[in-house]
Design an enzyme around this catalytic site. Sequence first.
Site, mmCIF file in Angstrom:
data_model
loop_
_atom_site.group_PDB
_atom_site.id
_atom_site.type_symbol
_atom_site.label_atom_id
_atom_site.label_comp_id
_atom_site.label_asym_id
_atom_site.label_seq_id
_atom_site.Cartn_x
_atom_site.Cartn_y
_atom_site.Cartn_z
ATOM 1 N N THR A 62 14.726 2.482 71.245
ATOM 2 C CA THR A 62 13.474 1.612 70.940
ATOM 3 C C THR A 62 12.278 2.005 71.488
ATOM 4 O OG1 THR A 62 15.236 0.003 70.672
ATOM 5 C CG2 THR A 62 12.783 -0.829 70.506
ATOM 6 N N GLY A 63 11.269 1.880 70.591
ATOM 7 C CA GLY A 63 9.760 1.632 71.159
ATOM 8 C C GLY A 63 8.700 2.725 70.358
ATOM 9 N N GLY B 79 12.807 6.181 75.052
ATOM 10 C CA GLY B 79 11.719 6.333 75.958
ATOM 11 C C GLY B 79 11.848 5.528 77.164
ATOM 12 N N ALA B 80 10.798 5.214 77.987
ATOM 13 C CA ALA B 80 11.056 4.530 79.206
ATOM 14 C C ALA B 80 9.615 3.878 79.636
ATOM 15 C CB ALA B 80 11.481 5.262 80.473
ATOM 16 N N ASP B 81 9.613 2.831 80.324
ATOM 17 C CA ASP B 81 8.338 2.223 81.050
ATOM 18 C C ASP B 81 8.222 3.139 82.340
ATOM 19 O OD1 ASP B 81 8.095 0.163 78.921
ATOM 20 O OD2 ASP B 81 9.952 -0.441 79.679
ATOM 21 N N LYS C 55 13.237 0.114 82.090
ATOM 22 C CA LYS C 55 13.167 0.009 80.546
ATOM 23 C C LYS C 55 13.270 -1.446 79.980
ATOM 24 C CE LYS C 55 15.712 2.563 77.930
ATOM 25 N NZ LYS C 55 14.353 2.347 77.191
ATOM 26 N N GLU D 131 20.008 -1.072 74.344
ATOM 27 C CA GLU D 131 19.799 0.378 75.063
ATOM 28 C C GLU D 131 20.649 0.896 76.164
ATOM 29 O OE1 GLU D 131 14.885 0.313 74.306
ATOM 30 O OE2 GLU D 131 15.803 -0.394 76.291
ATOM 31 N N LYS E 121 4.327 7.696 82.568
ATOM 32 C CA LYS E 121 5.498 7.026 82.905
ATOM 33 C C LYS E 121 6.064 7.573 83.996
ATOM 34 C CE LYS E 121 5.104 4.624 78.782
ATOM 35 N NZ LYS E 121 6.019 4.611 77.711
HETATM 36 C C1 5RP Z 1 12.206 -0.810 74.902
HETATM 37 C C2 5RP Z 1 11.993 0.108 76.009
HETATM 38 C C3 5RP Z 1 11.077 1.086 75.572
HETATM 39 O O1 5RP Z 1 11.937 2.717 75.770
HETATM 40 C C4 5RP Z 1 10.204 1.280 76.640
HETATM 41 O O2 5RP Z 1 9.306 -0.081 76.418
HETATM 42 C C5 5RP Z 1 9.209 2.516 76.192
HETATM 43 O O3 5RP Z 1 8.685 2.249 75.102
HETATM 44 P P1 5RP Z 1 7.100 2.751 74.343
HETATM 45 O O4 5RP Z 1 7.667 4.368 74.056
HETATM 46 O O5 5RP Z 1 6.668 2.292 73.468
HETATM 47 O O6 5RP Z 1 6.140 2.998 75.547
HETATM 48 O O7 5RP Z 1 12.630 0.266 76.984
HETATM 49 O O8 5RP Z 1 13.025 -1.980 75.241
#
Ligand code: 5RP
Length: 231
Positions: free
Chosen positions: A36-37, A90-92, A102, A111, A129
């Site tokens: 997601t993201g 993805g990841a934060d 995340k 996830e 990131k």
């Molecule tokens: C959603 C997540 C996303 O993977 C994370 O927030 C990264 O999002 P983006 O690709 O928009 O930077 O963990 O719950």
Amino acid sequence: MSTPQTASLTQDELKTLVGQAALRYVQAGEVIGVGTGSTVNKFIDALASMKDQIAGAVSSSVASTERLKALGIPVLDSNDVSRLGVYIDGADEIDHRGYMVKGGGAALTREKIVAALADRFVCIADESKLVQTLGQFPLPVEIIPMAARRITEQFAKLGGTATLRMKDGAPLVTDNGQHILDVQGLQISDPLAFETAVSQWPGVVTVGVFAHQRAQVCLLGTAQGVKTMEF
Ligand code: 5RP
């Protein structure tokens, strides 16, 4: 391995690059896991070109499900699948061991469930990131609402400040009907131990540290191109 110089690309364009690069981890005939993201949205858009070659996708959120379906990609129920070859998300934050934070998009619980079904987690991210130590990004924690106060106090004992995530003036409600705390001020030097401990606190649905479900591969969008990190 890197692709040619991309110094002039925007963050959005870097997300597109890594989203497209992730296609090489998609095996024909397989069901794949989809995160997601905004970065995964680029992957989903690229995946449309392969939709006739895959058996379908298990999705980690309502938002991703809607995007997949709109592009004609079949979405399967996670309970109809015993394993997935790959999960792409993805990841934060991601560190040099493949451990991640995340949940910035509030989808962390699903996830983690979909990631657990997969043989391999491929993280797609732009280079902002990549961190030395997890914890700069406020740690998302999905909780049962009646436990909010106690969990907030437990994080305070670890030096963290937890804030209830809001949306349109009310607590954000996840796809699972629960709330999210975002915790600032943590330095997560031992992600495995941290995830294990916090996951056991009463009322915690899912902590946004992905250490037990870490990435095996990260496709990182950098000024030098897409860098492949293997852990
Ligand atoms: C959603 C997540 C996303 O993977 C994370 O927030 C990264 O999002 P983006 O690709 O928009 O930077 O963990 O719950």
